[in-house]
Design a protein around this motif. Structure first.
Motif, PDB file in Angstrom:
ATOM      1  N   THR A   6       0.850  -1.187   0.000  1.00 12.51           N
ATOM      2  CA  THR A   6       0.000   0.000   0.000  1.00 12.51           C
ATOM      3  C   THR A   6       0.885   1.236   0.000  1.00 12.51           C
ATOM      4  OG1 THR A   6      -1.625  -1.182   1.303  1.00 12.51           O
ATOM      5  CG2 THR A   6      -1.851   1.155   1.234  1.00 12.51           C
ATOM      6  N   LEU A   7       1.903   1.185   0.776  1.00 12.07           N
ATOM      7  CA  LEU A   7       2.815   2.308   0.852  1.00 12.07           C
ATOM      8  C   LEU A   7       3.522   2.521  -0.483  1.00 12.07           C
ATOM      9  CD1 LEU A   7       3.902   4.466   2.773  1.00 12.07           C
ATOM     10  CD2 LEU A   7       5.679   2.851   3.409  1.00 12.07           C
ATOM     11  N   ILE A   8       3.959   1.439  -1.128  1.00  9.56           N
ATOM     12  CA  ILE A   8       4.615   1.533  -2.419  1.00  9.56           C
ATOM     13  C   ILE A   8       3.614   2.000  -3.462  1.00  9.56           C
ATOM     14  CG2 ILE A   8       5.723   0.202  -4.256  1.00  9.56           C
ATOM     15  CD1 ILE A   8       7.007  -1.470  -2.091  1.00  9.56           C
ATOM     16  N   GLY A   9       2.405   1.518  -3.425  1.00  4.82           N
ATOM     17  CA  GLY A   9       1.354   1.931  -4.381  1.00  4.82           C
ATOM     18  C   GLY A   9       1.045   3.404  -4.220  1.00  4.82           C
ATOM     19  N   GLN A  10       0.968   3.825  -2.996  1.00  5.43           N
ATOM     20  CA  GLN A  10       0.710   5.252  -2.758  1.00  5.43           C
ATOM     21  C   GLN A  10       1.886   6.095  -3.217  1.00  5.43           C
ATOM     22  OE1 GLN A  10      -0.263   5.625   1.389  1.00  5.43           O
ATOM     23  NE2 GLN A  10      -2.420   5.071   1.063  1.00  5.43           N
ATOM     24  N   ALA A  11       3.090   5.626  -3.000  1.00  2.00           N
ATOM     25  CA  ALA A  11       4.281   6.360  -3.420  1.00  2.00           C
ATOM     26  C   ALA A  11       4.305   6.454  -4.938  1.00  2.00           C
ATOM     27  CB  ALA A  11       5.547   5.689  -2.911  1.00  2.00           C
ATOM     28  N   ILE A  12       3.942   5.319  -5.630  1.00  2.00           N
ATOM     29  CA  ILE A  12       3.916   5.337  -7.089  1.00  2.00           C
ATOM     30  C   ILE A  12       2.823   6.275  -7.574  1.00  2.00           C
ATOM     31  CG2 ILE A  12       3.462   3.940  -9.138  1.00  2.00           C
ATOM     32  CD1 ILE A  12       4.864   1.631  -7.713  1.00  2.00           C
ATOM     33  N   ALA A  13       1.672   6.233  -6.963  1.00  2.00           N
ATOM     34  CA  ALA A  13       0.566   7.114  -7.354  1.00  2.00           C
ATOM     35  C   ALA A  13       0.957   8.568  -7.119  1.00  2.00           C
ATOM     36  CB  ALA A  13      -0.693   6.763  -6.581  1.00  2.00           C
ATOM     37  N   PHE A  14       1.635   8.783  -6.013  1.00  2.00           N
ATOM     38  CA  PHE A  14       2.078  10.155  -5.710  1.00  2.00           C
ATOM     39  C   PHE A  14       3.112  10.622  -6.732  1.00  2.00           C
ATOM     40  CE2 PHE A  14       4.660  13.319  -3.436  1.00  2.00           C
ATOM     41  CZ  PHE A  14       3.674  14.255  -3.152  1.00  2.00           C
ATOM     42  N   ALA A  15       4.022   9.736  -7.101  1.00  2.00           N
ATOM     43  CA  ALA A  15       5.054  10.070  -8.082  1.00  2.00           C
ATOM     44  C   ALA A  15       4.409  10.359  -9.430  1.00  2.00           C
ATOM     45  CB  ALA A  15       6.074   8.946  -8.197  1.00  2.00           C
TER      46      ALA A  15
END
Length: 156
Positions: A6-15
């Protein structure tokens, strides 16, 4: 693992969101800000130019007003001088006219005196002839003795 994913997905979405904003949103916003900044700078320049122009215009207006006052004073001086000159000319003309009239009157008086003397001489000569005729009780030739009587009248 769910938390990491979830954290990686959010980071990718944020990026992706940051990349999307940097690519499509940020340039128009920056361009709008730059245009606004340029308009503000142009407005400030125009205001400072207008202030300088106003100061220059006020100085020119003051200079024009001062020159106008000087010209008005000069015109007034010229008008006073011209009026004084006209008064002096009128006085001079009046004096000359008076002198001319006096000269004319003297000449006329002299002519009248001369006429009166001539009339008096003529009367004296007639009286002398009439008196001589009575004294002599004879007629005296007037033509013959007129020269003598004229000389006598002129001596008188």
């Amino acid at each position: 693992m769910n938390l990491n994913l979830t954290l990686i997905g959010q980071a990718i979405a944020f990026a992706v969101f940051v990349w999307f904003c940097m690519k499509f949103v940020w340039p128009p916003v920056m361009q709008a800000l730059q245009e606004r900044q340029k308009k503000i700078a142009d407005g400030l320049d125009a205001a400072s130019r207008a202030t300088r122009d106003l100061e220059v215009a006020q100085e020119e207006a003051n200079e024009t007003l001062r020159e106008s006052k000087e010209q008005a004073a000069e015109i007034l001086d010229q008008a006073h001088k011209r009026s004084s000159q006209m008064i002096e000319e009128a006085r001079e003309q009046a004096r000359q006219e008076g002198e001319r009239m006096i000269t004319s009157a003297k000449s006329e008086i002299e002519q009248e005196v001369n006429r009166a003397k001539e009339e008096l001489r003529a009367q004296v000569s007639r009286l002398a002839i009439a008196g001589a005729e009575r004294i002599l009780e004879s007629s005296i030739d007037e033509k013959k003795h007129s020269e003598l009587v004229d000389k006598l009248a002129k001596e008188l």
